[in-house]
Design a protein around this motif. Structure first.
Motif, PDB file in Angstrom:
ATOM      1  N   PHE A  97     -22.356  -4.550   0.705  1.00 58.49           N
ATOM      2  CA  PHE A  97     -21.675  -3.502   1.707  1.00 58.49           C
ATOM      3  C   PHE A  97     -21.032  -4.165   3.024  1.00 58.49           C
ATOM      4  O   PHE A  97     -21.602  -4.649   3.824  1.00 58.49           O
ATOM      5  N   VAL A  98     -19.696  -3.506   2.988  1.00 53.01           N
ATOM      6  CA  VAL A  98     -19.035  -4.064   4.361  1.00 53.01           C
ATOM      7  C   VAL A  98     -18.246  -2.649   4.834  1.00 53.01           C
ATOM      8  O   VAL A  98     -17.409  -2.061   4.204  1.00 53.01           O
ATOM      9  N   ARG A  99     -18.486  -2.217   6.240  1.00 51.86           N
ATOM     10  CA  ARG A  99     -17.752  -0.964   6.550  1.00 51.86           C
ATOM     11  C   ARG A  99     -16.418  -1.210   6.499  1.00 51.86           C
ATOM     12  O   ARG A  99     -16.004  -2.317   6.611  1.00 51.86           O
ATOM     13  N   LYS A 100     -15.759  -0.069   6.782  1.00 53.64           N
ATOM     14  CA  LYS A 100     -14.285  -0.140   6.851  1.00 53.64           C
ATOM     15  C   LYS A 100     -13.838  -0.440   8.128  1.00 53.64           C
ATOM     16  O   LYS A 100     -14.512  -0.120   9.119  1.00 53.64           O
ATOM     17  N   ILE A 101     -12.549  -1.106   8.295  1.00 53.73           N
ATOM     18  CA  ILE A 101     -12.071  -1.435   9.599  1.00 53.73           C
ATOM     19  C   ILE A 101     -10.990  -0.663   9.865  1.00 53.73           C
ATOM     20  O   ILE A 101      -9.975  -0.778   8.912  1.00 53.73           O
ATOM     21  N   ALA A 102     -10.805   0.359  10.839  1.00 54.20           N
ATOM     22  CA  ALA A 102      -9.629   1.237  10.947  1.00 54.20           C
ATOM     23  C   ALA A 102      -8.218   0.652  10.556  1.00 54.20           C
ATOM     24  O   ALA A 102      -7.630   0.965   9.938  1.00 54.20           O
ATOM     25  N   GLY A 103      -7.917  -0.459  11.460  1.00 55.46           N
ATOM     26  CA  GLY A 103      -6.760  -0.870  11.286  1.00 55.46           C
ATOM     27  C   GLY A 103      -6.100  -1.314  10.179  1.00 55.46           C
ATOM     28  O   GLY A 103      -4.958  -1.591   9.754  1.00 55.46           O
ATOM     29  N   LEU A 104      -7.270  -1.870   9.365  1.00 58.01           N
ATOM     30  CA  LEU A 104      -6.936  -2.677   7.926  1.00 58.01           C
ATOM     31  C   LEU A 104      -6.440  -1.812   6.939  1.00 58.01           C
ATOM     32  O   LEU A 104      -5.534  -1.734   6.063  1.00 58.01           O
ATOM     33  N   GLU A 105      -6.958  -0.312   7.026  1.00 59.41           N
ATOM     34  CA  GLU A 105      -6.635   0.658   6.054  1.00 59.41           C
ATOM     35  C   GLU A 105      -5.127   0.866   6.119  1.00 59.41           C
ATOM     36  O   GLU A 105      -4.599   1.456   5.291  1.00 59.41           O
ATOM     37  N   ALA A 106      -4.509   0.761   7.344  1.00 56.03           N
ATOM     38  CA  ALA A 106      -3.270   1.235   7.560  1.00 56.03           C
ATOM     39  C   ALA A 106      -2.330   0.110   7.091  1.00 56.03           C
ATOM     40  O   ALA A 106      -1.093   0.273   6.997  1.00 56.03           O
ATOM     41  N   ILE A 107      -2.724  -1.217   6.811  1.00 53.25           N
ATOM     42  CA  ILE A 107      -1.886  -2.302   6.493  1.00 53.25           C
ATOM     43  C   ILE A 107      -0.783  -1.879   5.243  1.00 53.25           C
ATOM     44  O   ILE A 107       0.480  -2.115   5.177  1.00 53.25           O
ATOM     45  N   ASP A 108      -1.497  -1.418   4.052  1.00 56.53           N
ATOM     46  CA  ASP A 108      -0.791  -1.107   3.050  1.00 56.53           C
ATOM     47  C   ASP A 108       0.131   0.132   3.258  1.00 56.53           C
ATOM     48  O   ASP A 108       1.299  -0.094   2.742  1.00 56.53           O
ATOM     49  N   ASP A 109      -0.322   0.977   3.874  1.00 54.43           N
ATOM     50  CA  ASP A 109       0.530   2.218   4.324  1.00 54.43           C
ATOM     51  C   ASP A 109       1.637   1.935   5.094  1.00 54.43           C
ATOM     52  O   ASP A 109       2.721   2.255   4.822  1.00 54.43           O
ATOM     53  N   ALA A 110       1.668   0.922   5.977  1.00 57.58           N
ATOM     54  CA  ALA A 110       2.647   0.485   6.829  1.00 57.58           C
ATOM     55  C   ALA A 110       3.845  -0.475   5.984  1.00 57.58           C
ATOM     56  O   ALA A 110       4.905  -0.190   6.043  1.00 57.58           O
ATOM     57  N   VAL A 111       3.340  -1.241   5.073  1.00 60.88           N
ATOM     58  CA  VAL A 111       4.370  -1.729   4.271  1.00 60.88           C
ATOM     59  C   VAL A 111       5.019  -0.848   3.391  1.00 60.88           C
ATOM     60  O   VAL A 111       6.234  -0.999   3.011  1.00 60.88           O
ATOM     61  N   GLY A 112       4.135   0.057   2.636  1.00 61.71           N
ATOM     62  CA  GLY A 112       4.842   1.105   1.931  1.00 61.71           C
ATOM     63  C   GLY A 112       5.885   1.815   2.665  1.00 61.71           C
ATOM     64  O   GLY A 112       6.950   2.064   2.161  1.00 61.71           O
ATOM     65  N   ARG A 113       5.606   2.326   3.851  1.00 61.50           N
ATOM     66  CA  ARG A 113       6.564   3.022   4.743  1.00 61.50           C
ATOM     67  C   ARG A 113       7.911   2.330   4.888  1.00 61.50           C
ATOM     68  O   ARG A 113       8.759   3.069   4.825  1.00 61.50           O
ATOM     69  N   ALA A 114       7.560   1.100   5.264  1.00 66.32           N
ATOM     70  CA  ALA A 114       8.907   0.294   5.466  1.00 66.32           C
ATOM     71  C   ALA A 114       9.708   0.344   4.033  1.00 66.32           C
ATOM     72  O   ALA A 114      11.055   0.461   4.128  1.00 66.32           O
ATOM     73  N   THR A 115       9.167   0.190   2.971  1.00 70.27           N
ATOM     74  CA  THR A 115       9.721   0.320   1.694  1.00 70.27           C
ATOM     75  C   THR A 115      10.515   1.707   1.445  1.00 70.27           C
ATOM     76  O   THR A 115      11.573   1.693   0.943  1.00 70.27           O
ATOM     77  N   GLU A 116       9.724   2.662   1.754  1.00 72.92           N
ATOM     78  CA  GLU A 116      10.274   3.863   1.583  1.00 72.92           C
ATOM     79  C   GLU A 116      11.614   4.366   2.342  1.00 72.92           C
ATOM     80  O   GLU A 116      12.516   4.751   2.051  1.00 72.92           O
ATOM     81  N   MET A 117      11.406   3.693   3.702  1.00 73.90           N
ATOM     82  CA  MET A 117      12.786   3.924   4.398  1.00 73.90           C
ATOM     83  C   MET A 117      13.739   3.013   4.058  1.00 73.90           C
ATOM     84  O   MET A 117      14.918   3.157   4.866  1.00 73.90           O
ATOM     85  N   GLY A 118      13.355   1.998   3.387  1.00 76.18           N
ATOM     86  CA  GLY A 118      14.360   1.106   3.121  1.00 76.18           C
ATOM     87  C   GLY A 118      14.875   0.024   4.168  1.00 76.18           C
ATOM     88  O   GLY A 118      15.953  -0.631   4.438  1.00 76.18           O
ATOM     89  N   ARG A 119      13.545   0.015   5.156  1.00 75.07           N
ATOM     90  CA  ARG A 119      13.977  -0.889   6.059  1.00 75.07           C
ATOM     91  C   ARG A 119      12.971  -2.264   5.873  1.00 75.07           C
ATOM     92  O   ARG A 119      12.310  -2.320   5.204  1.00 75.07           O
ATOM     93  N   SER A 120      13.030  -3.031   7.052  1.00 75.56           N
ATOM     94  CA  SER A 120      12.360  -4.392   7.039  1.00 75.56           C
ATOM     95  C   SER A 120      10.920  -4.372   7.523  1.00 75.56           C
ATOM     96  O   SER A 120      10.694  -3.528   8.394  1.00 75.56           O
ATOM     97  N   ILE A 121      10.331  -5.453   7.238  1.00 76.41           N
ATOM     98  CA  ILE A 121       9.027  -5.743   7.908  1.00 76.41           C
ATOM     99  C   ILE A 121       9.025  -7.080   8.805  1.00 76.41           C
ATOM    100  O   ILE A 121       9.545  -8.151   8.371  1.00 76.41           O
ATOM    101  N   LEU A 122       8.739  -6.733  10.135  1.00 74.39           N
ATOM    102  CA  LEU A 122       8.955  -8.198  10.965  1.00 74.39           C
ATOM    103  C   LEU A 122       7.183  -8.533  11.034  1.00 74.39           C
ATOM    104  O   LEU A 122       6.502  -7.751  11.324  1.00 74.39           O
ATOM    105  N   PHE A 123       7.053  -9.928  10.930  1.00 79.88           N
ATOM    106  CA  PHE A 123       5.820 -10.591  11.058  1.00 79.88           C
ATOM    107  C   PHE A 123       5.751 -11.605  11.918  1.00 79.88           C
ATOM    108  O   PHE A 123       6.648 -12.490  11.910  1.00 79.88           O
TER     109      PHE A 123
END
Lengths: 406, 334, 207, 216
Positions: free
Chosen positions: A173-199
């Motif tokens: 068992f490893v508990r959830k870490i808040a920021g990590l949940e958001a990573i996939d959503d953030a990638v998805g958001r960029a796709t939806e908006m048709g904009r890019s991702i900066l790393f």
């Protein structure tokens, strides 16, 4: 044998007093025109091995001259003489009155050394017997660090144990870490908006673990990016990071089955200079307006410049660093921040690979150990000082010596 | 008026302003320009009133943009340059202990100063470097300079050159090589410190001018940290105080104090508690306090007024931000 | 020349500051100059300091430097597409050494030392601390402990454990707030330094 | 093989660098020094890759007449200018009076100082936006920042002048910095170090290896 005799002679000549000292005696007598000040020489001069070094030093200790008193003492200094391989004595150090030890460095384990310590008065020098010749030895292990080694081994062992447990298929068992949940959503958001991702993988080179941590996270999200077919761009400030980042993305795209989508142009080198790099990235941000910005790695003063500019263009920002000084800025200006340790946990967490998750468990063993020691130590120290309990004090002393790194 | 016209206007106004100012410089009437006390107070009051107006606007639901914040920061830093106001400075304990650590060194002690910063951090660290050198030279401490940042030793030279012009110090007729040495920069970050632990010379075969190590009387007999009485690190990041503590203090037992940029300092506080550092000068305030302790007035003291004003402005905007939040502008994004 | 130099510096300084208003041609120009100059600066500096100064000058004294040069050469193989894969070797070497070095260094300085320092009496008769220090010590012990609880991954933040983790977050927030507040000073002083240049060195208004 | 060898190198080198800490004997006592030398040489070689990449991208942009291509010309011109100066002026390129030094002092330094200095503005705008008393945590963040900010400048003590000696804002700021701040930092530091231990182990054991690329 002749070697020893030579020393005997040398020391004898020093006692009554040595040739060089004799000159000084003559000088000082002539100049000061005062009575001869005679002092007893230091006794029990012992040279011994300097422990746990690489064979460059010997320790010297002696009993100070009985005429070396705090009030009305005759000794004004001690001089340490050294002879190398039975050669001539040379003065290597002058010490203040009251001195009773000295570490002689810059030695070589191929030679043997003998020492003479002389008490200096206004009239001259009064030398001790010479020590037996001794060669410094190189040790193979530094025993002073044994506790560090053992505790390190314990924690590393725990990490490896859990990795192995996880590999065998046991669910951990490893508990959830808040920021990590958001990573996939953030990638998805960029796709939806048709904009890019900066790393941005920080501004340090490959010789910083934080950069490595940033790149491993990049490896995880590049797979998602490949699937979604989102545009990724990654200006970097180190050429080695450019090389490694390209390898990382390429590998992820291959794993995701989209090697054709990969291009070297995703990663570009700008400049090694911190602020030149920031000036460029800031410019790119306001011109390209990425929907998502990742700031994961070692950051310095530029953290807030990047995060505020990213904020002003309305990007979702996920940041993480192990530089404590920069965390407050990310907390203030980014949507999600991986605090210190979480940055290192992130890649393990994102990978969903049991072995990597197992290592997080091992980390927790380290934390648990630290917490237990802190509780026991603080309690023992408090009891010891409040009620003068000897046994408690000894617990504190033991803990202190175990955790001491010096 | 469209946006393009506005921009052209701004550039034109700026150009005229610069021209007038530059003419003032060449002509001399601008030099040492100062507001009178009355005018200074008026300006302060005007700024305060305008902030109240912004507060009022915020209460009415009109939020200000980030450019207004920027403008206020610029004004609050610039105007105090010309104001005739003074303020009291208090010594903090970490500056006190740092000072005591240096003050107990007998004349002739060797002090190692590591310059780990570059020009951008100079406003904070340069005043520290200057007052530190001034103290050392006045009290006959021998100074050895090194740098883990390429531009560090240059900063040291700038500070030394300036200090040597002081009358009291010029009278001492200090000699390079005997009273102070600049060994220059070496790449390798903490590895340099590590190697200095066994041998300085291997890391710095020559000083910054190219003179061999053994030809410099001051350092000829310095083998490693055991020959150093006190270490002082001026640091603006990595490599810096953390690395010095981890290697030079922890492994080689060097007694050490540090001057940090204000951002770097909090990270080093644990090291003071644990005794790994003697003391810390944090930011410009630390510089000003150290100047006060050593009895000199430098730029640290001079710029503290701007500093105070800027802090007040930031605090004012935090208050305004919270007013905006509680008034209901919660969904608003700046 | 001196005048010209200060004008150039002032021009570029204001170009960067103009970014605060918005992205514009003046900023783009300054940015391009900055990128070009700084990339070239490091390119030249690394060549003279590391390849020439370190390797070429020192190679006679220390044969080990040839290994470094060999690794560097492998790195450059990347320019040849067919054997580019070999550049992973020096990369692997660097990554391995970094991992090993950081592992042990951080472990000794950050874990061991910080734990050792947290072991102290909270209060006591023969302890020379004042009430101020005592409260402080309690705060440090509680804060460090609860902060570690917050970072614990193996347990959900619930019940007493969750409560302690919450206290840990409070401490972290105070830490971040304090660091931020402390930093404001440093940032302002940098701006003071730049404006001192503009109004002092360039316009000559400050003595 | 192309994948295994790098993993093997990482693993072996990693282990060697851990144990060197405990062994004062040659050659382990030289490891750190060698690595720092080697790394700086590799770094200096790698920058050729970066520089060529920068040139390539700039030329591409100019050739395709992309938006703002003129700035790529500026980048190229200044890059070549300082590089040519740096190499032409030889080993003494950093001495006072060289063209390289001039560019460094009057172009590079003001640019980098100013870029650093605009942080002052961002600090203010970030405080204005982020420090809002949304909940207890945010309020603690805000309060700590507020008091430390005030306590760090002399004006803080003017405001709190009515309080007794030792209870003024500067004392409060020092107290926050020395105790709660230290506690938080310590927890973060211990956590980070353990995170590094575990990440390093994963790298040494070959569990993390994306940076070494795929098996082509």
């Amino acid at each position: 044998m002749s070697f020893h005799i030579a020393f005997l002679l040398l020391s004898v000549s020093l006692i009554v007093p040595s040739p060089s000292a004799q000159d000084e005696v003559a000088d000082s007598v002539a100049v000061s025109d005062s009575a001869l000040v005679v002092a007893a020489p230091p006794t029990s001069v012992i040279a011994s091995e300097h422990e746990y070094d690489d064979g460059e030093a010997l320790d010297l200790s002696w009993v100070p001259s009985i005429d070396d008193q705090l009030v009305g003492g005759l000794v004004i200094a001690y001089r340490v003489y050294r002879s190398t391989n039975g050669g001539e004595l040379e003065m290597i150090e002058e010490l203040i009155p009251g001195a009773n030890q000295f570490t002689s460095g810059e030695l070589s384990s191929d030679s043997s050394y003998s020492y003479v310590v002389a008490a200096v008065t206004t009239s001259g020098e009064f030398a001790s017997n010479a020590t037996a010749p001794l060669s410094p030895e190189t040790e193979w292990l530094n025993y002073e660090k044994k506790w560090l080694f053992l505790i390190g081994l314990l924690i590393a062992g725990a990490v490896m144990y859990f990795i192995e447990t996880a590999r065998k298929g046991k669910k951990l068992f490893v508990r959830k870490i808040a920021g990590l949940e958001a990573i996939d959503d953030a990638v998805g958001r960029a796709t939806e908006m048709g904009r890019s991702i900066l790393f941005i993988p920080g501004i340090q080179d490959m010789d910083d673990v934080q950069t490595l941590a940033g790149l491993t996270i990049l490896g995880r999200i590049a797979g998602t990016i490949a699937e979604y077919d989102t545009k990724l761009f990654m200006p970097v400030s180190r050429s080695l990071v450019m090389t490694a980042a390209r390898e990382t993305i390429k590998a992820s795209f291959q794993t995701a089955g989209r090697p054709d989508k990969y291009s070297d142009d995703m990663v570009s080198y700008v400049t090694d200079e911190q602020f030149g790099y920031v000036a460029h990235v800031d410019g790119i941000m306001v011109r390209e307006k990425p929907a998502t910005v990742f700031l994961l790695g070692a950051f310095f003063a530029e953290s807030l410049i990047l995060a505020e500019t990213g904020n002003s263009i309305g990007a979702i920002q996920i940041a993480g660093t192990a530089r404590p000084a920069q965390l407050p800025f990310f907390i203030a200006a980014c949507d999600f921040t991986l605090i210190g340790e979480e940055l290192f946990a992130a890649s393990a967490y994102l990978s969903n690979e049991p072995r990597a998750l197992g290592s997080l468990k091992g980390q927790d063993v380290g934390k648990a150990l630290a917490m237990i020691v802190i509780v026991i130590g603080v309690l023992a120290a408090t009891i010891a000082s409040a009620w003068q309990v000897e046994s408690m004090q000894s617990i504190v002393d033991t803990l202190n010596s175990v955790f001491s790194t010096n | 008026m469209n946006a393009r016209m506005k921009e052209i206007l701004v550039v034109a106004v700026l150009t005229v302003f610069c021209a007038i100012m530059y003419w003032g410089k060449v002509d001399g009437w601008m030099t040492g320009f100062q507001f009178s006390f009355g005018l200074s107070m008026t300006v302060v009051i005007l700024i305060a009133v305008s902030l109240l107006v912004i507060l009022y606007l915020t209460l009415r639901g009109k939020l200000i943009g980030r450019r207004v914040v920027f403008l206020y920061v610029g004004i609050s830093v610039t105007l105090p340059f010309f104001m005739s106001l003074s303020q009291e400075i208090k010594i903090s304990p970490e500056v006190q202990t740092l000072y005591e650590g240096i003050a107990e060194l007998p004349p002739g002690s060797v002090v190692l100063t590591a310059f780990d910063y570059d020009p951008p951090s100079a406003p904070e660290l340069q005043p520290m470097a200057e007052s530190f050198f001034r103290y050392c030279f006045n009290n006959d401490l021998k100074v050895v300079v090194i740098g883990l940042w390429p531009q560090g030793p240059q900063q040291a030279n700038i500070a030394i050159e300036k200090i040597l012009l002081d009358e009291a110090i010029a009278a001492k007729n200090l000699q390079y090589g005997i009273d102070y040495v600049n060994l220059g920069f070496q790449t390798g970050n903490e590895f340099v410190i590590q190697r200095m632990g066994s041998d300085f010379k291997s890391m710095f075969p020559t000083d910054y001018t190219g003179t061999p190590y053994n030809d410099l009387p001051l350092v000829r007999n310095i083998k490693n940290f055991s020959n150093i009485d006190y270490g002082f690190n001026l640091s603006a990041g990595y490599p810096g105080t953390v690395e010095w503590v981890q290697v030079a203090v922890d492994r080689y037992g060097l007694k050490m104090g540090a001057g940090n940029t204000a951002v770097q300092a909090p990270q080093c506080y644990p090291y003071i508690r644990s005794g790994q550092l003697v003391g810390i000068l944090g930011g410009m305030n630390g510089a000003a306090e150290f100047e006060l302790m050593t009895g000199t007035v430098g730029k640290g003291t001079k710029f503290m007024l701007s500093q105070s004003f800027a802090h007040m402005i930031v605090i004012a905007f935090i208050i305004i931000g919270n007013v905006a939040y509680f008034r209901g502008g919660r969904k608003q994004k700046l | 020349m001196e005048h010209f130099a200060i004008w150039v510096a002032a021009f570029l300084t204001m170009g960067i500051i103009s970014f605060l208003y918005k992205d514009n041609a003046w900023y783009k120009l300054s940015e391009a100059i900055f990128v070009g100059i700084s990339a070239g600066y490091w390119f030249v500096t690394l060549f003279w300091d590391n390849i020439y100064g370190k390797f070429w000058v020192g190679r006679g004294d220390d044969a080990m430097l040839y290994i470094g040069a060999f690794l560097g050469l492998l790195m450059l193989m990347r320019l040849v597409p067919k054997v580019g894969w070999i550049s992973r070797w020096p990369l692997a070497f660097i990554v391995g050494a970094t991992a090993g070095f950081y592992l042990i260094n951080y472990f000794s300085s950050n874990v061991m030392r910080q734990v050792e320092d947290t072991i102290m009496p909270l209060l006591g008769t023969d302890y020379s601390a004042t009430t101020y220090d005592m409260i402080g010590n309690i705060v440090i012990a509680v804060g460090t402990f609860s902060g570690l609880v917050y970072f614990f991954f193996s347990k959900e933040h619930k019940g007493v454990f969750g409560g302690t983790a919450k206290v840990g977050i409070f401490f972290l927030m105070i830490t971040f707030g304090a660091s931020f507040g402390y930093t404001v000073m440093s940032r302002m002083s940098l701006l003071i330094g730049r404006l001192d240049f503009l109004f002092g060195d360039w316009l000559g208004m400050i003595k | 093989m192309r994948r295994e060898i790098p993993l093997l190198i990482t693993g072996i080198v990693g282990v060697v660098f851990v144990i060197q800490y405990f062994i004062p004997h040659w050659p382990f006592n030289r490891m750190n020094a060698w690595f720092s030398d080697w790394f700086s040489i590799v770094q200096a070689c790698a920058i050729w890759l970066g520089a060529l990449n920068l040139i390539k991208i700039s030329i591409q942009k100019i050739a395709k007449k992309k938006k703002d291509w003129i700035y790529s010309v500026v980048i190229l011109v200044f890059f070549l200018l300082i590089t040519i100066l740096g190499f032409a002026e030889g080993e003494e390129f950093r001495e006072p009076g060289t063209g390289f030094t001039w560019l460094y002092e009057f172009v590079y330094t003001p640019l980098s100082s100013t870029m650093f200095a605009i942080l002052a503005f961002f600090v203010a705008s970030a405080s204005y936006r982020a420090f809002r008393a949304r909940n207890l945590e945010a309020t603690l963040l805000l309060a700590a920042a507020f008091f430390v900010m005030l306590g760090r400048v002399p004006i803080g003590d003017v405001i709190s002048g009515f309080m007794p000696q030792g209870a003024q804002l500067s004392n409060l700021a020092t107290w926050i910095m020395t105790f709660p701040q230290t506690a938080g930092q310590r927890a973060i530091m211990i956590g980070i170090a353990l995170g590094i231990v575990s990440t390093s182990l994963r790298i040494i054991l070959g569990i993390e290896r994306s940076h070494l690329g795929g098996g082509d």
